[in-house]
Design an enzyme around this catalytic site. Structure first.
Site, mmCIF file in Angstrom:
data_model
loop_
_atom_site.group_PDB
_atom_site.id
_atom_site.type_symbol
_atom_site.label_atom_id
_atom_site.label_comp_id
_atom_site.label_asym_id
_atom_site.label_seq_id
_atom_site.Cartn_x
_atom_site.Cartn_y
_atom_site.Cartn_z
ATOM 1 N N SER A 59 0.853 -1.186 0.000
ATOM 2 C CA SER A 59 0.000 0.000 0.000
ATOM 3 C C SER A 59 0.890 1.237 0.000
ATOM 4 O O SER A 59 2.019 1.193 0.505
ATOM 5 C CB SER A 59 -0.838 -0.027 1.271
ATOM 6 O OG SER A 59 -1.217 1.275 1.636
ATOM 7 N N SER A 60 0.351 2.345 -0.505
ATOM 8 C CA SER A 60 1.166 3.570 -0.550
ATOM 9 C C SER A 60 1.399 4.158 0.845
ATOM 10 O O SER A 60 2.224 5.055 0.994
ATOM 11 C CB SER A 60 0.515 4.616 -1.458
ATOM 12 O OG SER A 60 -0.771 4.941 -0.993
ATOM 13 N N CYS A 61 0.718 3.633 1.881
ATOM 14 C CA CYS A 61 0.950 4.166 3.238
ATOM 15 C C CYS A 61 2.275 3.687 3.832
ATOM 16 O O CYS A 61 2.634 4.088 4.929
ATOM 17 C CB CYS A 61 -0.202 3.823 4.171
ATOM 18 S SG CYS A 61 -0.279 2.071 4.551
ATOM 19 N N TYR A 107 -0.463 -0.809 10.282
ATOM 20 C CA TYR A 107 -0.696 -1.490 8.990
ATOM 21 C C TYR A 107 0.543 -1.353 8.089
ATOM 22 O O TYR A 107 0.994 -2.309 7.464
ATOM 23 C CB TYR A 107 -1.921 -0.854 8.333
ATOM 24 C CG TYR A 107 -2.257 -1.380 6.970
ATOM 25 C CD1 TYR A 107 -2.888 -2.618 6.818
ATOM 26 C CD2 TYR A 107 -1.982 -0.641 5.824
ATOM 27 C CE1 TYR A 107 -3.224 -3.094 5.562
ATOM 28 C CE2 TYR A 107 -2.313 -1.106 4.566
ATOM 29 C CZ TYR A 107 -2.934 -2.337 4.442
ATOM 30 O OH TYR A 107 -3.254 -2.814 3.195
ATOM 31 N N LYS A 135 3.085 -4.183 6.277
ATOM 32 C CA LYS A 135 3.319 -4.241 4.828
ATOM 33 C C LYS A 135 4.808 -4.092 4.499
ATOM 34 O O LYS A 135 5.315 -4.729 3.579
ATOM 35 C CB LYS A 135 2.494 -3.162 4.121
ATOM 36 C CG LYS A 135 1.008 -3.448 4.131
ATOM 37 C CD LYS A 135 0.716 -4.707 3.315
ATOM 38 C CE LYS A 135 -0.753 -5.062 3.282
ATOM 39 N NZ LYS A 135 -1.001 -6.306 2.536
ATOM 40 N N HIS A 184 -12.900 3.027 3.397
ATOM 41 C CA HIS A 184 -12.066 4.128 2.915
ATOM 42 C C HIS A 184 -12.986 5.247 2.414
ATOM 43 O O HIS A 184 -14.196 5.083 2.322
ATOM 44 C CB HIS A 184 -11.141 3.641 1.797
ATOM 45 C CG HIS A 184 -10.011 2.812 2.308
ATOM 46 N ND1 HIS A 184 -10.047 1.442 2.308
ATOM 47 C CD2 HIS A 184 -8.827 3.153 2.857
ATOM 48 C CE1 HIS A 184 -8.928 0.980 2.840
ATOM 49 N NE2 HIS A 184 -8.165 1.989 3.186
HETATM 50 P P1 GDP Z 1 -6.148 7.221 4.028
HETATM 51 O O1 GDP Z 1 -5.902 7.479 2.571
HETATM 52 O O2 GDP Z 1 -5.307 6.131 4.588
HETATM 53 O O3 GDP Z 1 -6.046 8.495 4.858
HETATM 54 O O4 GDP Z 1 -7.604 6.634 4.213
HETATM 55 P P2 GDP Z 1 -9.128 7.066 3.972
HETATM 56 O O5 GDP Z 1 -9.538 6.660 2.603
HETATM 57 O O6 GDP Z 1 -9.899 6.469 5.095
HETATM 58 O O7 GDP Z 1 -9.221 8.663 4.145
HETATM 59 C C1 GDP Z 1 -8.781 9.560 3.184
HETATM 60 C C2 GDP Z 1 -9.175 10.986 3.546
HETATM 61 O O8 GDP Z 1 -10.597 11.144 3.372
HETATM 62 C C3 GDP Z 1 -8.864 11.449 4.969
HETATM 63 O O9 GDP Z 1 -8.390 12.779 4.915
HETATM 64 C C4 GDP Z 1 -10.240 11.429 5.640
HETATM 65 O O10 GDP Z 1 -10.348 12.350 6.720
HETATM 66 C C5 GDP Z 1 -11.145 11.847 4.483
HETATM 67 N N1 GDP Z 1 -12.558 11.471 4.641
HETATM 68 C C6 GDP Z 1 -13.628 12.322 4.531
HETATM 69 N N2 GDP Z 1 -14.780 11.698 4.800
HETATM 70 C C7 GDP Z 1 -14.461 10.399 5.089
HETATM 71 C C8 GDP Z 1 -15.236 9.255 5.447
HETATM 72 O O11 GDP Z 1 -16.449 9.307 5.577
HETATM 73 N N3 GDP Z 1 -14.571 8.082 5.630
HETATM 74 C C9 GDP Z 1 -13.201 7.987 5.491
HETATM 75 N N4 GDP Z 1 -12.608 6.788 5.660
HETATM 76 N N5 GDP Z 1 -12.435 9.062 5.178
HETATM 77 C C10 GDP Z 1 -13.044 10.255 4.985
#
Ligand code: GDP
Length: 322
Positions: free
Chosen positions: A117-119, A146, A150, A189
């Site tokens: 993953s890119s994280c 996580y 990875k 996500h």
């Molecule tokens: P990340 O890429 O590992 O940070 O994972 P996410 O896909 O969970 O979140 C991406 C970004 O979307 C973060 O800045 C969150 O705060 C924002 N975000 C906004 N609304 C939501 C939501 O309802 N769910 C999630 N998971 N992220 C949200």
């Protein structure tokens, strides 16, 4: 990291195990392999084979003797799940990958692709992020457990190459989305979360949607069917020690993504941002020059991908993971 060779295309008749074939990535990989003519695909549900159970995993490899493996099984989740269930993300992912990689080594698996993953990259990595930036700085704390699991997987694959000469490789996809995703509000996500939230607001005529964070972080999104095609492309064409980034090379703010999803579902109400929720890293745009040089690029545009994900969600609303 200098041993980079062209690979021979995989034998379409050899037994091929897709670990995690019911998940977002694994199910797409499975469809891709079927359409590419692979005739001996092996898949096990988690009820049939618990990948955390080392003995069961070794028994499975001894019995089925796969020649090729894609390791797409993992415990995954969005920013809330990742920053809450730290032990689960670290322990389950380590156990799954150690069991599968050790069993694959013991039972002579020739080609294996490990998915990360890119994280895995440092929180403050220069953008776009090149493969070589791995382990050059501190991780983003909302998903460090996580990420560490990875990173151990990448090292495990490289160790199998160096110690045992295995032609195993790793791919690091950017944020993924598509049919079969997890749409549960707490576990998902951002993209599936937005699809569900805006669709529910639109269908019940709610005038206000509240999303997490500031909306300012930038994310790169890849349709999972593009990732599946990249996985096969890499196995057919690449045999090198460095992991390979898989992405589109373009990113958008979360605010822009939210507005694309709202347009697609036909939501016309207001959107607000809850800044008490974490933003996570501000940007993680992958440098995709390596996979481009290997002759692969994505084909599914973001608007088209969001449209097909919305329609998949609406068709499967009763069956999606809650
Ligand atoms: P990340 O890429 O590992 O940070 O994972 P996410 O896909 O969970 O979140 C991406 C970004 O979307 C973060 O800045 C969150 O705060 C924002 N975000 C906004 N609304 C939501 C939501 O309802 N769910 C999630 N998971 N992220 C949200």
């Amino acid at each position: 990291m200098s041993d980079s060779f062209a690979a021979r295309p995989l034998d379409r008749g050899a037994p091929f195990y897709v670990a995690g074939h019911r998940g977002l990535v694994g199910s797409s990989v499975w469809r891709k392999l079927e359409s590419a003519g692979f005739s001996r695909l092996l898949g096990q549900t988690s009820a049939e084979l618990d990948l955390r159970d080392r003995e069961a995993v070794f028994d499975f490899f001894a019995r089925e003797k796969p020649t090729n493996v894609i390791l797409a099984a993992a415990k995954v989740g969005g920013i809330a799940a990742n920053s809450t269930f730290l032990v689960d993300f670290l322990s389950e992912n380590l156990r799954i990958q150690v069991n599968v990689l050790d069993a694959a080594l013991a039972h002579g698996v020739e080609r294996l692709l490990f998915l990360g993953s890119s994280c895995i990259y440092p929180k403050l990595a220069p953008q776009p992020i090149k493969e070589e930036y791995l382990l050059t700085g501190h991780l983003e704390p909302t998903n460090d457990a996580y990420a560490i699991a990875k990173i151990a997987g990448i090292l495990h694959v490289q160790a199998a190459r160096r110690q045992h000469g295995r032609s195993w490789i790793s791919a690091m996809p950017t944020n993924l989305y598509g049919p079969g995703d997890n749409f549960s509000p707490r576990g998902s996500h951002v993209l599936p979360a937005l699809v569900r939230r805006y669709d529910e607001a639109q269908s019940s005529a709610v005038p206000l949607v509240v999303n997490w964070g500031s909306g300012n972080p930038r994310r790169e999104f890849l349709h999972v069917d593009d990732l599946a095609s990249a996985c096969l492309h890499l196995l057919d064409n690449y045999d090198g020690a460095s992991h390979v980034n898989v992405g589109t090379g373009e990113d958008h703010t979360i605010r822009e993504i939210a507005s694309m999803v709202a347009d697609e579902v036909g939501y016309t109400g207001e959107t607000r941002w809850d800044t008490s929720k974490p933003d996570g890293t501000m940007q993680k745009l992958l440098d995709v020059s390596m996979i481009r040089e290997l002759g692969w690029r994505p084909t599914i545009g973001l608007r088209e991908g969001i449209a097909s994900t919305v329609s998949w969600y609406r068709d499967n609303i009763g069956a999606v993971r809650t």
